[in-house]
Motif scaffolding. Sequence first.
Motif, PDB file in Angstrom:
ATOM      1  N   TYR A 217       0.833  -1.207   0.000  1.00  0.00           N
ATOM      2  CA  TYR A 217       0.000   0.000   0.000  1.00  0.00           C
ATOM      3  C   TYR A 217       0.872   1.265   0.000  1.00  0.00           C
ATOM      4  O   TYR A 217       0.603   2.211  -0.756  1.00  0.00           O
ATOM      5  CB  TYR A 217      -0.926   0.008   1.214  1.00  0.00           C
ATOM      6  N   LEU A 218       1.898   1.287   0.815  1.00  0.00           N
ATOM      7  CA  LEU A 218       2.770   2.461   0.868  1.00  0.00           C
ATOM      8  C   LEU A 218       3.361   2.781  -0.494  1.00  0.00           C
ATOM      9  O   LEU A 218       3.386   3.952  -0.915  1.00  0.00           O
ATOM     10  CB  LEU A 218       3.901   2.225   1.875  1.00  0.00           C
ATOM     11  N   THR A 219       3.840   1.758  -1.190  1.00  0.00           N
ATOM     12  CA  THR A 219       4.492   2.020  -2.473  1.00  0.00           C
ATOM     13  C   THR A 219       3.478   2.392  -3.555  1.00  0.00           C
ATOM     14  O   THR A 219       3.802   3.170  -4.458  1.00  0.00           O
ATOM     15  CB  THR A 219       5.325   0.809  -2.914  1.00  0.00           C
TER      16      THR A 219
ATOM     17  N   VAL B  25      -5.387  -4.366  -0.767  1.00  0.00           N
ATOM     18  CA  VAL B  25      -4.826  -3.103  -1.249  1.00  0.00           C
ATOM     19  C   VAL B  25      -5.733  -2.488  -2.306  1.00  0.00           C
ATOM     20  O   VAL B  25      -5.974  -1.277  -2.324  1.00  0.00           O
ATOM     21  CB  VAL B  25      -3.395  -3.311  -1.780  1.00  0.00           C
ATOM     22  N   ARG B  26      -6.268  -3.332  -3.217  1.00  0.00           N
ATOM     23  CA  ARG B  26      -7.178  -2.822  -4.237  1.00  0.00           C
ATOM     24  C   ARG B  26      -8.432  -2.203  -3.598  1.00  0.00           C
ATOM     25  O   ARG B  26      -8.955  -1.198  -4.080  1.00  0.00           O
ATOM     26  CB  ARG B  26      -7.599  -3.948  -5.191  1.00  0.00           C
ATOM     27  N   ALA B  27      -8.935  -2.805  -2.544  1.00  0.00           N
ATOM     28  CA  ALA B  27     -10.100  -2.237  -1.859  1.00  0.00           C
ATOM     29  C   ALA B  27      -9.832  -0.803  -1.454  1.00  0.00           C
ATOM     30  O   ALA B  27     -10.666   0.088  -1.658  1.00  0.00           O
ATOM     31  CB  ALA B  27     -10.457  -3.085  -0.633  1.00  0.00           C
ATOM     32  N   ALA B  28      -8.649  -0.559  -0.887  1.00  0.00           N
ATOM     33  CA  ALA B  28      -8.329   0.782  -0.407  1.00  0.00           C
ATOM     34  C   ALA B  28      -7.972   1.744  -1.541  1.00  0.00           C
ATOM     35  O   ALA B  28      -8.448   2.882  -1.573  1.00  0.00           O
ATOM     36  CB  ALA B  28      -7.182   0.703   0.593  1.00  0.00           C
ATOM     37  N   VAL B  29      -7.146   1.296  -2.475  1.00  0.00           N
ATOM     38  CA  VAL B  29      -6.692   2.183  -3.553  1.00  0.00           C
ATOM     39  C   VAL B  29      -7.843   2.533  -4.491  1.00  0.00           C
ATOM     40  O   VAL B  29      -7.963   3.674  -4.952  1.00  0.00           O
ATOM     41  CB  VAL B  29      -5.526   1.529  -4.321  1.00  0.00           C
TER      42      VAL B  29
END
Length: 435
Positions: A156-158, A380-384
């Motif tokens: 997520y950070l990257t 990660v896709r959920a958040a991005v």
Amino acid sequence: MSTKITFVGAGSVVFTQSLLADLFAYPDLGETEIALHDIDAERLATALGAARYIATERGVKPAITAYTDRREALEGADFVVNIVQIGMGEATRTDFEVPARYGLRQTIGDTIGIGGIFRALRTFPFLKALGEDITEVCPDAWLLNYTNPMAMNVQYLTEATGLTRVVGLCHSVYWTVHGLAELLGVPLSEVVYRAAGVNHQAWLLRLEHEGADLYPRLAALAEEDGELRRRVRFDMFRRLGYYPTETSEHSAEYVPWYLHHDSEVERLRLPIGDYLGIVEENVATYEQTRRALAADAPLTVEGTNEYAPQVIHSIVTGTPRTVYGNVPNHGLIDNLPAHGVVEVPCLVDASGVQPTRIGALPPQLAALNRAYLSMNDLVVRAAVDNEPRHIRHAAMADPATAATLPVEQIWQLCDDLVRAHADRLQPALRAILGS
């Protein structure tokens, strides 16, 4: 020239103490500033007192400052050590108690699985804000992340912040080899090893002493000792041919074979809910430290060979060494997804952290790691992408969750955990979708 090291989440006093004990053991770091940040003023004051005590015991005189304002703490930092736990013990108990009502067992719940999913989702908003602050006030800093779930957080950070000087650090590889060296009766300093995979599910690809492969000796030892065979890691080693780099308690959660079955829980002595006890122990240790400082009593100052101090020392002094780091898989492991975060040996020196290309993992190991990374990517896709359905998709793809619950209950469980953690999730992910 002074080196500034900022600890974000320094109120995690036990871990802060260990890292500083290691860091202050290096006599050649030169002029150093330690900036401690936490939003809990009492814990921050305890961390400050402990840091000053450890510096005195180590015979060093760094500048030590404390901030409740994160941007002030980060201003001009060369290194940022992230040890934040969003929600602390209260959120962790929720991650165990709500799934337990559905019959879903967890032991640690901080890496993948339903606990790992929601620990990540409540951490991501903080990571985004931290990344923005670093970009603005210390853009050249190295971000050394300890916060779990490690692989999800680093991915997520990257992806969400654009930071490139990010490496996730975990002691599991080191302590696995340390334990095996003791078990086999060989000096740790003489063991040659290489590991790779994903955090908490990497594999010892090479384990040697004086040019001899130690795996046959390890297998023979397990064959002779029935108690060893009652450990998840030895069970996986026997069936997969390679030893995993995280404890049996952790390892049981990342596969569908163990926690769902009463007989396996009994055979392998799996401690359901074990992490809740660890949380209580950490609180007790913190309180002990706080009372000791108030009474001007001595503290225990012990190094733990953590990687962050080693990374800082190597970059500052140019001393080359190898550590294990969690970094984006840009061609490092051929048969794992390019977007995933992998754990590989990294050379560290004055030029920074340089990951080692591994090539292909044995196919049975890559198969397990791919399942892990696929679930990570959905979180990660959920958040991005602001897509709440992907939270449910991640839970459906998680091996231990899918082995235990039918899909309707998986969605209901996700709704319940969204309700419980709603104020810590980004707004688009607070939707209740039903089953």
